[in-house]
Structures are given as structure tokens and as C-alpha cells.
Design a protein around this motif. Structure first.
Motif, PDB file in Angstrom:
ATOM      1  N   ASP A  68       0.852  -1.182   0.000  1.00  0.00           N
ATOM      2  CA  ASP A  68       0.000   0.000   0.000  1.00  0.00           C
ATOM      3  C   ASP A  68       0.890   1.234   0.000  1.00  0.00           C
ATOM      4  OD1 ASP A  68      -2.406   1.373  -0.009  1.00  0.00           O
ATOM      5  OD2 ASP A  68      -2.656   1.323   2.168  1.00  0.00           O
ATOM      6  N   GLY A  69       0.369   2.348  -0.465  1.00  0.00           N
ATOM      7  CA  GLY A  69       1.072   3.616  -0.397  1.00  0.00           C
ATOM      8  C   GLY A  69       2.440   3.592  -1.037  1.00  0.00           C
ATOM      9  N   MET A  74       6.911   1.723  -4.709  1.00  0.00           N
ATOM     10  CA  MET A  74       8.292   1.272  -4.857  1.00  0.00           C
ATOM     11  C   MET A  74       8.368  -0.096  -5.532  1.00  0.00           C
ATOM     12  SD  MET A  74      10.397   2.508  -1.477  1.00  0.00           S
ATOM     13  CE  MET A  74       9.085   2.375  -0.273  1.00  0.00           C
ATOM     14  N   ILE A  75       7.476  -0.994  -5.149  1.00  0.00           N
ATOM     15  CA  ILE A  75       7.474  -2.324  -5.761  1.00  0.00           C
ATOM     16  C   ILE A  75       7.117  -2.222  -7.238  1.00  0.00           C
ATOM     17  CG2 ILE A  75       6.330  -4.579  -5.779  1.00  0.00           C
ATOM     18  CD1 ILE A  75       6.107  -4.332  -2.715  1.00  0.00           C
ATOM     19  N   ALA A 209       5.455  -8.604   0.329  1.00  0.00           N
ATOM     20  CA  ALA A 209       4.296  -7.802   0.719  1.00  0.00           C
ATOM     21  C   ALA A 209       2.999  -8.589   0.571  1.00  0.00           C
ATOM     22  CB  ALA A 209       4.235  -6.529  -0.126  1.00  0.00           C
ATOM     23  N   TYR A 210       1.975  -8.107   1.249  1.00  0.00           N
ATOM     24  CA  TYR A 210       0.622  -8.647   1.113  1.00  0.00           C
ATOM     25  C   TYR A 210      -0.322  -7.482   0.880  1.00  0.00           C
ATOM     26  CZ  TYR A 210      -0.177  -6.928   5.865  1.00  0.00           C
ATOM     27  OH  TYR A 210      -0.294  -6.120   6.961  1.00  0.00           O
ATOM     28  N   THR A 211      -1.389  -7.735   0.135  1.00  0.00           N
ATOM     29  CA  THR A 211      -2.349  -6.666  -0.126  1.00  0.00           C
ATOM     30  C   THR A 211      -3.274  -6.502   1.080  1.00  0.00           C
ATOM     31  OG1 THR A 211      -3.849  -8.216  -1.210  1.00  0.00           O
ATOM     32  CG2 THR A 211      -2.316  -7.007  -2.622  1.00  0.00           C
ATOM     33  N   PRO A 212      -3.653  -5.265   1.411  1.00  0.00           N
ATOM     34  CA  PRO A 212      -4.505  -5.040   2.585  1.00  0.00           C
ATOM     35  C   PRO A 212      -5.839  -5.757   2.507  1.00  0.00           C
ATOM     36  CG  PRO A 212      -3.566  -2.982   1.793  1.00  0.00           C
ATOM     37  CD  PRO A 212      -3.244  -4.014   0.766  1.00  0.00           C
ATOM     38  N   ARG A 213      -6.342  -5.981   1.272  1.00  0.00           N
ATOM     39  CA  ARG A 213      -7.650  -6.603   1.116  1.00  0.00           C
ATOM     40  C   ARG A 213      -7.616  -8.113   1.225  1.00  0.00           C
ATOM     41  NH1 ARG A 213      -7.054  -2.847  -2.639  1.00  0.00           N
ATOM     42  NH2 ARG A 213      -6.527  -4.374  -4.252  1.00  0.00           N
ATOM     43  N   ARG A 214      -6.395  -8.701   1.318  1.00  0.00           N
ATOM     44  CA  ARG A 214      -6.307 -10.154   1.338  1.00  0.00           C
ATOM     45  C   ARG A 214      -6.953 -10.718   2.602  1.00  0.00           C
ATOM     46  NH1 ARG A 214      -3.334 -14.445   3.132  1.00  0.00           N
ATOM     47  NH2 ARG A 214      -3.376 -16.216   1.689  1.00  0.00           N
TER      48      ARG A 214
END
Length: 217
Positions: A68-69, A74-75, A209-214
Motif C-alpha cells: 500500500d502507499g 516502490m514495488i 508484501a501482502y495486499t490489505p484486502r487479502r
């Protein structure tokens, strides 16, 4: 044969560098601030906070940061814009997630398609792993083409990657499969399935990383 004076040569190179900087100024990969590859604030955003979630009933995925953000930007810059230098900023977070793996585990990465590798000129996950101090065993390969996962829903992602990987027989012990981002987990589940079909008994997934919605499924 005449030679170019060293001082003049240095002057030309400096002038060229100044011109490139003028027309293509360096900007922070996370926030766009000028004259810095990654600013201190965006570096701080990649401070690892490892999170462990179930990927399958008996397989967990450990992720270092939230996608996120500034981290997400960056990724994307690293993967899509060719800004390989950003890997050095992201790598310590991946290393923190990898630290949860059992000692002596065999590490492998989720491969991209050959077309994607040719387009980029590098393999993002493998490069990130090397910067994190790891080395990948080439256990997984792509055996059929699939569409880009971006923009696809959960069911479409699962269908898109069904049967996409094949695996070599892994050595005994735990296999850690590494990817950059886990969204729904469809790609990682396929990678785990391929490794198990090849004989892996214990598998752990690790991502930067992991997505916040996961969710947990």
C-alpha cells in the motif's frame, strides 16, 4: 596519435551527466521527491512487520510489509519501471520474512513467463532474493502462458493460473517458495501444488508484501 586530455574528458562526462539529470531528474520511487532514489520517509515505510496467514490448511504465507502507499509504488517501480536499485531498499524486509523459515530450508522463487523476463531484462523476485542474501534453487518453471493477474477477481485469478507451474523433485526438508506480493494467494497455491506433486512434503510461502484486502482464504 592524439589523445583527449583527461580533464577535458571528465568535463564532457560531467556535462552529459548534468544534461541527463536536467531532462530526466531522479525522483523517489515511493513519493516522487526529486534528487533522491528513495527518500528517508519511504525507506522507513519498508520497515518489516512480518505477518503470518494461512495459505492452505497446512501451509502458511509470511509477508513482511503491506502492499500500500509508498511501498506499493516502490514495488511497481522496481518491477515495471526497471528501477532495480530499489531492490536494495526492499530486500531487508524480505530478509526479515525469510528469517522465519527453518534453518537449512531449500528456497525457490515463483517464476515469471519468459516473455515477462525478456521484456524486463531481469527477474524481479530472484534479484530481490539475492539482495536479501538468499539464493534460489530452480525448482519451478512456467509450463503454459497465462494472462496478467492485475485487474482479475479471485475466481478469475484462480482459473488463470490453474496448472501454470511444473516443478523438479526438491531435496528433503522444507521448501520455501518466495514471491513479491500475495493478493488472493492463487499463484502461490499453484506453486505449492506443483512442488507437492513433485514430492515436497513441507512447504512454506514467503512474500515481500501482502495486499490489505487479502483475507485468510
Amino acid at each position: 596519435m592524439s589523445t583527449v586530455p583527461v580533464s577535458w574528458s571528465h568535463g564532457v562526462r560531467a556535462a552529459v551527466a548534468d544534461a541527463v539529470t536536467f531532462w530526466f531528474p531522479v525522483a523517489c520511487a515511493g513519493c516522487g521527491a526529486l534528487d533522491v532514489d528513495v527518500c528517508e520517509g519511504c525507506r522507513a515505510a519498508v520497515t518489516p512487520r512480518p505477518r503470518r496467514l494461512p495459505l492452505l490448511p497446512d501451509v502458511d504465507v509470511i509477508s513482511a510489509v503491506e502492499f500500500d502507499g509508498a511501498v506499493a509504488r516502490m514495488i511497481r517501480a522496481f518491477k515495471s519501471d526497471g528501477r532495480t536499485s530499489v531492490a536494495r531498499v526492499l530486500a531487508p524486509a524480505l530478509a526479515a520474512a525469510l528469517a522465519a523459515a527453518p534453518p537449512g530450508a531449500t528456497v525457490t522463487t515463483v517464476p515469471a513467463s519468459r516473455a515477462a523476463d525478456r521484456r524486463r531484462g531481469y527477474r524481479p523476485v530472484d534479484l530481490l532474493l539475492r539482495r536479501a542474501g538468499g539464493r534460489a534453487a530452480p525448482l519451478l518453471r512456467v509450463r503454459r502462458a497465462s494472462a496478467d493477474q492485475r485487474g482479475l477477481g479471485r475466481d478469475a485469478r484462480r482459473t488463470n493460473v490453474a496448472g501454470v507451474f511444473a516443478a523438479r523433485t526438491p531435496p528433503a526438508g522444507t521448501v520455501v517458495v518466495v514471491d513479491d506480493v500475495v493478493t488472493t494467494g492463487a499463484t502461490l497455491r499453484e506453486a505449492v501444488g506443483a512442488l507437492r506433486a513433485a514430492g515436497a512434503e513441507h512447504v512454506l510461502a514467503v512474500t515481500l508484501a501482502y495486499t490489505p484486502r487479502r483475507t485468510h482464504t
